[in-house]
Design a protein around this motif. Structure first.
Motif, short mmCIF file in Angstrom:
data_model
loop_
_atom_site.label_atom_id
_atom_site.label_comp_id
_atom_site.label_asym_id
_atom_site.label_seq_id
_atom_site.Cartn_x
_atom_site.Cartn_y
_atom_site.Cartn_z
N ALA A 481 0.84 -1.21 0.00
CA ALA A 481 0.00 0.00 0.00
C ALA A 481 0.87 1.25 0.00
O ALA A 481 0.57 2.23 -0.70
N LEU A 482 1.95 1.24 0.78
CA LEU A 482 2.85 2.39 0.80
C LEU A 482 3.54 2.57 -0.55
O LEU A 482 3.71 3.70 -1.03
N LEU A 483 3.93 1.45 -1.18
CA LEU A 483 4.59 1.54 -2.48
C LEU A 483 3.64 2.03 -3.56
O LEU A 483 3.99 2.88 -4.39
N PHE A 484 2.40 1.51 -3.56
CA PHE A 484 1.42 1.95 -4.55
C PHE A 484 1.09 3.43 -4.38
O PHE A 484 0.77 4.13 -5.34
N GLY A 485 1.17 3.91 -3.14
CA GLY A 485 0.76 5.29 -2.87
C GLY A 485 1.84 6.32 -3.08
O GLY A 485 1.55 7.52 -3.00
N LEU A 486 3.09 5.91 -3.32
CA LEU A 486 4.17 6.87 -3.42
C LEU A 486 3.92 7.87 -4.54
O LEU A 486 3.81 7.51 -5.71
N GLY A 487 3.81 9.14 -4.17
CA GLY A 487 3.67 10.21 -5.14
C GLY A 487 2.31 10.33 -5.77
O GLY A 487 2.11 11.14 -6.67
N MET A 488 1.34 9.54 -5.31
CA MET A 488 0.02 9.55 -5.92
C MET A 488 -0.97 10.36 -5.09
O MET A 488 -0.86 10.40 -3.88
N PRO A 489 -1.97 10.95 -5.74
CA PRO A 489 -3.10 11.50 -4.98
C PRO A 489 -3.81 10.38 -4.23
O PRO A 489 -3.80 9.22 -4.67
N LEU A 531 -0.66 7.51 4.33
CA LEU A 531 0.64 7.66 4.99
C LEU A 531 1.81 7.55 4.03
O LEU A 531 2.95 7.88 4.40
N SER A 532 1.55 7.12 2.81
CA SER A 532 2.63 7.11 1.81
C SER A 532 3.13 8.53 1.54
O SER A 532 4.25 8.71 1.06
N PRO A 536 9.51 8.16 2.78
CA PRO A 536 10.57 8.29 1.78
C PRO A 536 10.56 7.06 0.87
O PRO A 536 10.07 6.00 1.26
N PRO A 537 11.07 7.14 -0.35
CA PRO A 537 11.88 8.25 -0.87
C PRO A 537 11.09 9.42 -1.46
O PRO A 537 11.66 10.46 -1.73
#
Length: 664
Positions: A481-489, A531-532, A536-537
């Motif tokens: 979930a954190l990886l999918f959310g990186l930089g996304m709305p 929480l993404s 980081p990164p």
């Protein structure tokens, strides 16, 4: 093109008309539909999609991104005009052939023009998504299409039978699914009405009023400035629609204000980042993703709001407590010069001489609509569209009454109200337009994932990887979930994890004899999608904050994790303590008290300070163990034992230690 640009440049009213008409029509269309559904839902979605695309491309072609004096380049203006024409033509064509698509789409009957228009719609919503929300999302849509086409050539769990490009276009447009499916319908109704409401609130000065509250509370208690930054970010975040946007809006005021009071940039940026991130889990509005959750689960939105209330309270409670601990450790004293003297007969006022009575009247025009919203959504349990309609209408009414009460009867307040009314419709439509395109583009992604069976293969892979460990399932789900959310709305991040991961948690939980209700699983992945923004990164919220604070990215991200670390534990806490989601008495009340203490204990571990005292490593290790006992103990007796040990450790060191100063 040059003649048109010079013409609207010489005639300001033409520019205002061109820029204001599409978004105002968008707002009017949504409000009118909420009053009386005047079109079939999919046809109405087509209308809103067309107005959204027109709004976006008109603004893109005439308004520079950075508000510079250089204006918009001719290439951008020409490209936007071409895309505008393509949008209008495509949507008009769908409107004309809608009945045929509705009747023959189920029989897979279509022609080449249908395919051309359907393909152009997918391209158009992808262009808006990429341009507005980042090229990563645009690349995601493209990659998903390529994944659908190239399935037979992919390895492992990614491999599937393949879908032709023609079929992808058909399934996402001509069949009136995908771009016209449930997700875009939600965007055109539930999401649109509340985004429009937020845009009108901003135009009427509601957000400025929240920031003014921050100024008024400054100096009234220890750490008042950072605490009011938490409060203002919390309330604004519920309507802003994203952590990065919220940081940009509130942080531009609160971060410099904190820095002026001697708070280091890394701490100011961390406080704003953590506080801004979770506004979308705060009822009653909760951003757009919560409406999507309600529709996916097939439950009333009121149930989602009730389920989210206590986790939101825990989030902001522990964040405020952490800011309080920092205020003690770093000696963020109140500014005595800012405290009003109790003497004197004059009514207290702020720096502009505005009385408390005036401030209260200003606040009432926004508080009353929110009360109406809470009453309709939570008490009466009406749908979001109906509740949003009467919230918007109440806001228009309270604004009108306020202007008349302030300026009296006459033409001046009427003219001002007319200007603000039209401007509010325009700003509301401009705010809603890109979200409609975003969810339409994501609908294509979700549709292809479903057609290829990716979710089932991921479920099997995770069950193989984690075996019988339910904790392992949750940890891997958190990471994904954190990886999918990186930089996304947030809506984009939530949709991906809800489609792929939430069903996995429910299914594998039952395999492990641990019943996880669907709403708990969705809340779990929803939190980590949020929480993404702190992780980081990328850490989008932190990245926005350092642009304002000027602090180092890694230092600010580290301080954000120190302050917000316990918030990463909240989803695990409510999975193992479902009474935090499903209310019952007295179980829920006891769980709130116990888990609040547990999260405070966890905060002392991540921050390393407590009431002006630095905690040694052995004590932090002990606190970590005690948190696990309090949060995940198999029974209430075990959890209360953990609480008792914490209380005993405080008593043994002589109670709350003397508060002391420490240099930064």
């Amino acid at each position: 093109m040059g003649t048109f640009r010079s013409f609207i440049g010489r005639h300001g009213w033409v520019r205002k008309l061109v820029l204001g008409t599409p978004p105002a029509l968008l707002s009017i269309a949504v409000i009118a539909y909420a009053m009386t559904p005047y079109l079939p839902k999919q046809l109405f979605t087509n209308l809103v999609l067309g107005l959204s695309l027109a709004t976006y491309f008109v603004n893109r072609g005439l308004i520079p991104e950075d508000d510079s004096d250089d204006g918009v380049s001719r290439v951008v203006t020409a490209g936007s005009l071409l895309l505008l024409v393509a949008s209008i033509a495509s949507v008009a064509y769908v409107h004309l052939v809608f009945d045929r698509w509705l009747e023959t789409g189920a029989f897979v009957i279509y022609n080449n023009v249908d395919l051309l228009v359907g393909g152009s719609l997918i391209v158009l919503v992808t262009v808006v998504t990429s341009d507005k929300f980042g090229h990563f999302l645009g690349a995601l849509v493209l990659a998903t299409v390529l994944y659908g086409v190239g399935g037979p050539y992919l390895p492992g769990i990614l491999s599937h039978g393949g879908i032709s490009l023609e079929t992808i276009v058909f399934k996402n447009t001509i069949s009136l699914q995908g771009v016209y499916g449930f997700l875009t319908q939600i965007a055109a109704t539930w999401v649109a009405i509340f985004v429009i409401f937020a845009g009108i609130v901003r135009r009427f000065g509601g957000f400025d009023l929240i920031l003014e509250l921050t100024e008024r509370l400054e100096g009234s208690f220890r750490g008042a400035v950072p605490q009011t930054a938490v409060v203002s970010s919390m309330f604004m975040g519920t309507m802003m629609g994203g952590a990065g946007v919220n940081v940009a809006a509130t942080g531009s005021f609160t971060i410099p204000l904190m820095q002026e009071r001697g708070i280091l940039g890394k701490h100011a940026g961390a406080i704003e980042s953590v506080a801004s991130t979770a506004g979308q889990v705060l009822p009653p509005i909760m951003g757009s993703a919560a409406f999507i959750m309600a529709d996916i689960l097939g439950i009333p939105f009121a149930d989602v709001a009730i389920a989210a209330a206590i986790p939101a309270f825990l989030y902001y409670g522990v964040t405020s407590y952490g800011v309080y601990q920092w205020s003690i450790w770093y000696d963020w004293e109140r500014d005595e010069d800012e405290v009003q003297s109790p003497d004197g007969a004059e009514e207290p006022s702020d720096g502009d001489g505005k009385s408390r009575r005036t401030f209260f009247l200003q606040s009432a025009q926004f508080i009353v609509p929110l009360v109406v919203l809470i009453y309709l959504l939570i008490v009466m349990r009406y749908g979001p569209l109906y509740s949003g309609l009467y919230t918007v209408l109440t806001l228009f009414a309270t604004r009108f009454v306020y202007l008349l009460a302030s300026d009296g009867l006459g033409w001046a307040p009427l003219r001002q109200y007319a200007r603000e009314f039209l401007s509010g419709l325009r700003h509301g439509g401009e705010s809603a337009a890109p979200f409609v395109a975003l969810l339409a583009a994501l609908a294509v992604v979700i549709n292809i994932f479903g057609a290829t069976g990716l979710t089932n293969r991921i479920t099997f892979a995770l069950s193989t990887l984690t075996g019988t460990s339910f904790v392992g399932i949750l940890v891997i789900s958190m990471i994904l979930a954190l990886l999918f959310g990186l930089g996304m709305p947030t809506p984009a991040a939530y949709l991906l994890v809800a489609t792929i991961i939430a069903p996995v948690i429910v299914e594998l939980g039952s395999v492990n004899d641990f019943i996880v209700e669907p709403i708990v699983a969705h809340m779990f992945v929803f939190y980590f999608a949020l929480l993404s923004a702190l992780t980081p990164p990328v850490a989008l919220a932190v990245a926005m904050a350092i642009n304002i604070s000027g602090s180092d990215f890694l230092e600010t991200a580290l301080e954000s994790i120190r302050l917000g670390g316990p918030t990463f534990l909240i989803p695990f806490v409510f999975v193992y303590n479902p009474s935090l989601i499903f209310w019952s008495f007295p179980e829920t009340l006891i769980a709130v008290v116990v888990q609040s203490i547990g999260l405070m204990v966890a905060l002392s571990v991540t921050m390393g300070v407590e009431f002006g005292r630095r905690l040694p490593r052995y004590e932090r290790a002990l606190r970590a163990v005690l948190f696990l006992v309090i949060a995940f103990g198999p029974s209430l007796a075990v959890q209360l034992t953990g609480v008792a040990v914490v209380a005993l450790s405080v008593l043994l060191r002589g109670g709350v230690p003397q508060l002391r100063s420490a240099s930064q």
